[in-house]
Scaffold this motif. Structure first.
Motif, PDB file in Angstrom:
ATOM      1  N   ALA A   8      20.450  -8.903 -35.466  1.00 51.68           N
ATOM      2  CA  ALA A   8      19.916  -8.008 -36.486  1.00 51.68           C
ATOM      3  C   ALA A   8      18.385  -8.085 -36.517  1.00 51.68           C
ATOM      4  CB  ALA A   8      20.484  -8.404 -37.845  1.00 51.68           C
ATOM      5  N   ASP A 117      22.706 -10.879 -43.779  1.00 52.46           N
ATOM      6  CA  ASP A 117      21.724  -9.933 -44.342  1.00 52.46           C
ATOM      7  C   ASP A 117      20.860 -10.544 -45.442  1.00 52.46           C
ATOM      8  OD1 ASP A 117      22.938  -8.165 -42.691  1.00 52.46           O
ATOM      9  OD2 ASP A 117      23.388  -6.664 -44.238  1.00 52.46           O
ATOM     10  N   ILE A 120      17.669 -11.959 -44.311  1.00 54.11           N
ATOM     11  CA  ILE A 120      16.809 -11.129 -43.458  1.00 54.11           C
ATOM     12  C   ILE A 120      15.561 -10.600 -44.188  1.00 54.11           C
ATOM     13  CG2 ILE A 120      16.732  -8.926 -42.211  1.00 54.11           C
ATOM     14  CD1 ILE A 120      18.274 -11.070 -40.665  1.00 54.11           C
ATOM     15  N   LYS A 164      15.968  -2.496 -45.252  1.00 49.18           N
ATOM     16  CA  LYS A 164      17.335  -2.126 -45.644  1.00 49.18           C
ATOM     17  C   LYS A 164      17.880  -1.028 -44.720  1.00 49.18           C
ATOM     18  CE  LYS A 164      17.108  -3.961 -50.223  1.00 49.18           C
ATOM     19  NZ  LYS A 164      16.364  -3.785 -51.457  1.00 49.18           N
ATOM     20  N   LEU A 167      18.644  -2.567 -41.366  1.00 51.42           N
ATOM     21  CA  LEU A 167      19.897  -3.331 -41.399  1.00 51.42           C
ATOM     22  C   LEU A 167      21.112  -2.405 -41.346  1.00 51.42           C
ATOM     23  CD1 LEU A 167      19.215  -6.210 -43.941  1.00 51.42           C
ATOM     24  CD2 LEU A 167      19.956  -6.453 -41.566  1.00 51.42           C
ATOM     25  N   TYR A 170      21.528  -1.261 -37.921  1.00 50.27           N
ATOM     26  CA  TYR A 170      22.085  -2.354 -37.104  1.00 50.27           C
ATOM     27  C   TYR A 170      23.602  -2.414 -37.268  1.00 50.27           C
ATOM     28  CZ  TYR A 170      23.578  -6.906 -35.576  1.00 50.27           C
ATOM     29  OH  TYR A 170      24.279  -7.906 -34.938  1.00 50.27           O
ATOM     30  N   HIS A 171      24.073  -2.422 -38.517  1.00 51.89           N
ATOM     31  CA  HIS A 171      25.519  -2.572 -38.725  1.00 51.89           C
ATOM     32  C   HIS A 171      26.309  -1.380 -38.191  1.00 51.89           C
ATOM     33  CE1 HIS A 171      25.368  -6.380 -40.673  1.00 51.89           C
ATOM     34  NE2 HIS A 171      24.392  -5.961 -41.461  1.00 51.89           N
TER      35      HIS A 171
END
Ligand code: AP5
Ligand code: ZN
Length: 209
Positions: A8, A117, A120, A164, A167, A170-171
């Motif tokens: 991530a 997360d 991060i 945010k 992230l 990324y997911h």
């Protein structure tokens, strides 16, 4: 050795890649760094990419695959390389597989750094990079010790809001690649929440196997 560091935003890819460069004397290929250099040079590609990056979104696959194709063709990649931040989508992973097959080379290991997360945001907002040496620091976890290291800059996309978005990209788009590389049998999953030096030791131990 053909390696990839995966994870991530803020997982520690760039930080750990620097140790791999030193140990194996192979170049790091960071698509993020290449894009930031293109932005600094104000190229057309850089200006287009900037809009996506500032919004925390992925740059289109066609741009990224073109960058990697050119970079892997350079002479210094003949002795091996460390991919950092590439691939990030399934089409990018498929393109890399084809490119490497055409070059008659294969991936030795994918080092996947697992960081939840909730850790991060603090990592990303505290990050500073040296303008002179390119070294990556964290004002709390990994502050600069060299007093001459005063030219520290913060990345434009290192705001809480953009993190945010990064992230969620990324997911949605990147995390599925863990299955892709698990199926290829090349992935090593490491606990990226440990201290930098411990992660490095785990990484080298997994590469020695
Ligand atoms: P990119 O530059 O690749 O950013 P990223 O993936 O979001 O990852 P980061 O560089 O933020 O984190 P890192 O894992 O390298 O962590 P670091 O070691 O610095 O990409 C930026 C943008 O470019 C993307 O959002 C996208 O728009 C575009 N892009 C790039 N590649 C693309 C692609 N292939 N396809 C499409 N678009 C693409 O560490 C972070 C901080 O944590 C530092 O302060 C560090 O000191 C600290 N730290 C590191 N390890 C530890 C530890 N173990 N403990 C405590 N602190 C630590
Ligand atoms: Zn990075």
């Amino acid at each position: 050795m053909n390696l990839m560091v995966f994870g991530a935003p803020g997982a520690g890819k760039g930080t750990q890649a620097k140790f791999l460069i030193e140990k194996y004397d192979i170049p790091q290929i960071s698509t993020g760094d290449i894009l930031r250099a293109a932005i600094a040079d104000k190229t057309d590609m850089g200006m287009e990419a900037k809009n996506f990056m500032d919004a925390g979104k992925l740059v289109p696959d066609s741009t990224i695959i073109g960058i990697i194709k050119d970079r892997l063709a350079e002479d210094d990649c003949k002795k091996g390389f460390i991919l950092d931040g590439f691939p990030r989508t399934l089409p990018q992973a498929e393109a890399l597989k084809d490119l490497m097959a055409n070059m008659n080379i294969s991936l030795d290991k994918v080092i996947s750094l697992n960081v939840p997360d909730e850790l991060i945001v603090e990592r990303i907002t505290g990050r500073r990079t040296s303008k002179v040496t390119g070294k990556i620091y964290h004002m709390k976890f990994n502050p600069p010790t060299d007093e001459k290291e005063e030219d520290l800059i913060q990345r434009a996309d290192d705001t809480e809001e953009t993190v945010k978005q990064r992230l969620s990209a990324y997911h949605e788009q990147t995390a599925p690649l863990i299955d892709f590389y698990t199926n290829m049998g090349v992935i090593v999953e490491l606990d990226g929440t440990k201290e930098v030096s411990e992660v490095t030791a785990d990484m080298f131990a997994s590469l020695a196997k």
